[in-house]
Enzyme design. Structure first.
Site, PDB file in Angstrom:
ATOM      1  N   SER A  43       0.853  -1.189   0.000  1.00  0.00           N
ATOM      2  CA  SER A  43       0.000   0.000   0.000  1.00  0.00           C
ATOM      3  C   SER A  43       0.885   1.234   0.000  1.00  0.00           C
ATOM      4  O   SER A  43       1.649   1.467   0.946  1.00  0.00           O
ATOM      5  CB  SER A  43      -0.885   0.016   1.249  1.00  0.00           C
ATOM      6  OG  SER A  43      -1.376   1.338   1.439  1.00  0.00           O
ATOM      7  N   HIS A  68      -0.983  -1.284  -4.407  1.00  0.00           N
ATOM      8  CA  HIS A  68      -2.261  -1.015  -3.735  1.00  0.00           C
ATOM      9  C   HIS A  68      -2.386   0.499  -3.536  1.00  0.00           C
ATOM     10  O   HIS A  68      -1.531   1.134  -2.923  1.00  0.00           O
ATOM     11  CB  HIS A  68      -2.324  -1.754  -2.397  1.00  0.00           C
ATOM     12  CG  HIS A  68      -3.650  -1.634  -1.716  1.00  0.00           C
ATOM     13  ND1 HIS A  68      -4.760  -2.378  -2.080  1.00  0.00           N
ATOM     14  CD2 HIS A  68      -4.060  -0.854  -0.677  1.00  0.00           C
ATOM     15  CE1 HIS A  68      -5.783  -2.070  -1.301  1.00  0.00           C
ATOM     16  NE2 HIS A  68      -5.390  -1.136  -0.453  1.00  0.00           N
ATOM     17  N   ASP A  70      -4.650   3.486  -2.177  1.00  0.00           N
ATOM     18  CA  ASP A  70      -5.732   3.821  -1.239  1.00  0.00           C
ATOM     19  C   ASP A  70      -6.299   5.208  -1.511  1.00  0.00           C
ATOM     20  O   ASP A  70      -5.606   6.214  -1.374  1.00  0.00           O
ATOM     21  CB  ASP A  70      -5.206   3.759   0.201  1.00  0.00           C
ATOM     22  CG  ASP A  70      -5.014   2.327   0.661  1.00  0.00           C
ATOM     23  OD1 ASP A  70      -5.961   1.535   0.553  1.00  0.00           O
ATOM     24  OD2 ASP A  70      -3.897   2.008   1.126  1.00  0.00           O
ATOM     25  N   MET A  72      -8.911   7.982  -0.362  1.00  0.00           N
ATOM     26  CA  MET A  72      -9.730   8.400   0.788  1.00  0.00           C
ATOM     27  C   MET A  72     -10.241   9.814   0.552  1.00  0.00           C
ATOM     28  O   MET A  72      -9.519  10.662   0.025  1.00  0.00           O
ATOM     29  CB  MET A  72      -8.894   8.359   2.066  1.00  0.00           C
ATOM     30  CG  MET A  72      -8.283   6.997   2.339  1.00  0.00           C
ATOM     31  SD  MET A  72      -7.402   6.987   3.898  1.00  0.00           S
ATOM     32  CE  MET A  72      -6.639   5.359   3.848  1.00  0.00           C
ATOM     33  N   HIS A 102      -8.254   0.930  -4.249  1.00  0.00           N
ATOM     34  CA  HIS A 102      -9.162   0.678  -3.125  1.00  0.00           C
ATOM     35  C   HIS A 102      -9.890   1.987  -2.835  1.00  0.00           C
ATOM     36  O   HIS A 102      -9.309   2.911  -2.250  1.00  0.00           O
ATOM     37  CB  HIS A 102      -8.326   0.195  -1.926  1.00  0.00           C
ATOM     38  CG  HIS A 102      -9.112   0.046  -0.659  1.00  0.00           C
ATOM     39  ND1 HIS A 102      -8.517  -0.163   0.571  1.00  0.00           N
ATOM     40  CD2 HIS A 102     -10.453   0.071  -0.413  1.00  0.00           C
ATOM     41  CE1 HIS A 102      -9.438  -0.263   1.499  1.00  0.00           C
ATOM     42  NE2 HIS A 102     -10.626  -0.108   0.934  1.00  0.00           N
ATOM     43  N   MET A 104     -12.129   4.314  -0.917  1.00  0.00           N
ATOM     44  CA  MET A 104     -12.789   4.600   0.371  1.00  0.00           C
ATOM     45  C   MET A 104     -13.431   5.967   0.197  1.00  0.00           C
ATOM     46  O   MET A 104     -13.017   6.970   0.794  1.00  0.00           O
ATOM     47  CB  MET A 104     -11.750   4.579   1.501  1.00  0.00           C
ATOM     48  CG  MET A 104     -11.290   3.174   1.846  1.00  0.00           C
ATOM     49  SD  MET A 104      -9.733   3.109   2.754  1.00  0.00           S
ATOM     50  CE  MET A 104      -8.572   3.201   1.412  1.00  0.00           C
ATOM     51  N   MET A 173     -11.239  -6.069   5.197  1.00  0.00           N
ATOM     52  CA  MET A 173     -10.443  -5.132   6.002  1.00  0.00           C
ATOM     53  C   MET A 173     -10.155  -5.782   7.351  1.00  0.00           C
ATOM     54  O   MET A 173     -11.089  -6.224   8.037  1.00  0.00           O
ATOM     55  CB  MET A 173     -11.222  -3.826   6.242  1.00  0.00           C
ATOM     56  CG  MET A 173     -11.464  -2.967   5.012  1.00  0.00           C
ATOM     57  SD  MET A 173      -9.998  -2.465   4.117  1.00  0.00           S
ATOM     58  CE  MET A 173      -9.077  -1.579   5.383  1.00  0.00           C
ATOM     59  N   ASP A 211      -6.426  -6.613   4.002  1.00  0.00           N
ATOM     60  CA  ASP A 211      -5.849  -5.267   4.052  1.00  0.00           C
ATOM     61  C   ASP A 211      -5.866  -4.746   5.477  1.00  0.00           C
ATOM     62  O   ASP A 211      -6.935  -4.530   6.052  1.00  0.00           O
ATOM     63  CB  ASP A 211      -6.681  -4.349   3.133  1.00  0.00           C
ATOM     64  CG  ASP A 211      -6.086  -2.962   2.981  1.00  0.00           C
ATOM     65  OD1 ASP A 211      -5.035  -2.676   3.585  1.00  0.00           O
ATOM     66  OD2 ASP A 211      -6.695  -2.157   2.246  1.00  0.00           O
TER      67      ASP A 211
HETATM   68  C1  DX5 Z   1      -6.389   1.473   5.377  1.00  0.00           C
HETATM   69  C2  DX5 Z   1      -5.848   1.119   4.025  1.00  0.00           C
HETATM   70  C3  DX5 Z   1      -4.723   0.171   4.014  1.00  0.00           C
HETATM   71  C4  DX5 Z   1      -3.500   0.609   4.750  1.00  0.00           C
HETATM   72  C5  DX5 Z   1      -2.775  -0.607   5.210  1.00  0.00           C
HETATM   73  O1  DX5 Z   1      -7.583   2.130   5.232  1.00  0.00           O
HETATM   74  O2  DX5 Z   1      -6.862   0.577   3.220  1.00  0.00           O
HETATM   75  O3  DX5 Z   1      -4.389  -0.198   2.675  1.00  0.00           O
HETATM   76  O4  DX5 Z   1      -2.645   1.387   3.996  1.00  0.00           O
HETATM   77  O5  DX5 Z   1      -1.714  -0.176   5.983  1.00  0.00           O
HETATM   78  P1  DX5 Z   1      -0.959  -1.153   6.965  1.00  0.00           P
HETATM   79  O6  DX5 Z   1      -0.430  -2.283   6.130  1.00  0.00           O
HETATM   80  O7  DX5 Z   1       0.117  -0.290   7.519  1.00  0.00           O
HETATM   81  O8  DX5 Z   1      -1.948  -1.602   7.976  1.00  0.00           O
HETATM   82 ZN    ZN Z   2      -6.355  -0.336   1.251  1.00  0.00          ZN
END
Ligand code: DX5
Ligand code: ZN
Length: 265
Positions: A43, A68, A70, A72, A102, A104, A173, A211
């Site tokens: 990620s 990956h 993310d 947000m 991903h 969010m 998750m 994840d």
């Molecule tokens: C959280 C993200 C993850 C996050 C994982 O909302 O979706 O992808 O980056 O980070 P680690 O591996 O540090 O838990």
């Molecule tokens: Zn993620």
């Protein structure tokens, strides 16, 4: 009003060709399971954003399979990160590996076409974040990407059974979404077993992604519970030698007696 996804751009089409057709072939669940099919997806949330192109190059050169990504929105989750422009910038930089977006964000549908045009390979979203789960899944595949549903720690897998034929990835998750560096929630192991059973019984070619809080110390038990795609942010990017860390993760995966199923591209 239903937004029709525009015809995928040349970039998205090329990406779709790289990852294979978005259409799933059922009845592959019994195919031989091989440890080499495991997918490690760092990620980039924990990467150095001021050097993002180099960070992605480095982690792929260190043996990662997938990026990956993310997304947000400071609305669905209390954090704000990166969008389609950054995805496009990574493609323009020369990144050829699959990009696992991903989402969010809420709403979901409006941004799907933009990510497909920006070079996304997979697009996953949270069922709570969209009004019409089935429609969002269809939009992702129509845009030439693999589609996925993401389940928060306390979200039931119930809706999955009605859309198995439209899902390429089930992402569980193992932390609450929004931040990297959180601790793995142990109850996710049972949920992984439940999801693995549903997938295997369905006969569809669906990957089971995990994840949050995954690293060399727990990746083996996570794989044993059924996962085959492993997101790891802080566990990789917060270490000085990405290759050493990814090698450790692969060594742990090699010990798993019943490897999970991964994509058959
Ligand atoms: C959280 C993200 C993850 C996050 C994982 O909302 O979706 O992808 O980056 O980070 P680690 O591996 O540090 O838990
Ligand atoms: Zn993620």
């Amino acid at each position: 009003m239903l937004r029709l996804v525009t015809i995928a751009s040349a970039t998205a089409a090329a990406t779709a060709m790289r990852v294979g057709s978005a259409a799933t072939a059922p009845a592959r669940a019994s195919a031989a399971r091989m440890a080499s099919n495991y997918i490690i997806a760092p990620s980039i949330l924990s990467a150095d954003f001021a050097n993002l192109g180099k960070e992605v190059d480095d982690v792929l050169a260190a043996g990662a399979d997938t990026v990956h990504f993310d997304v947000m929105d400071n609305h669905y989750v209390p954090n704000l990160t990166i969008g389609p422009m950054v995805c496009k910038a990574l493609r323009n930089h020369g990144v050829e590996a699959p990009i696992d977006v991903h989402l969010m964000v809420s709403p979901v549908d409006r941004i799907i076409g933009e990510f497909a045009d920006a070079g996304a390979s997979y697009i996953t979203f949270h069922p709570e974040a969209t009004g019409h789960i089935d429609r969002s899944l269809q939009l992702i595949r129509a845009a030439g990407c693999k589609s996925g549903l993401v389940f928060n720690p306390a979200t039931s897998l119930d809706c999955l059974k009605y859309v198995m034929d439209k899902v390429d990835i089930v992402l569980l998750m193992s932390v609450n979404p929004g931040f990297g560096g959180q601790k793995f929630i142990p109850a996710t192991l049972d949920k992984l077993r439940e999801a693995r059973k549903l997938i295997d019984e369905s006969g569809y070619d669906i990957s089971l992604e995990i994840d949050g809080g995954v690293g060399p110390a727990n990746i083996a038990e996570v794989a044993e519970a059924g996962a085959d795609m492993f997101v790891a942010g802080s566990a990789i990017f917060n270490t000085p030698d990405y290759k050493e860390t990814i090698d450790k993760m692969r060594a742990e995966l090699a010990k798993v007696p019943v490897p999970g199923k991964a994509f058959t591209f």
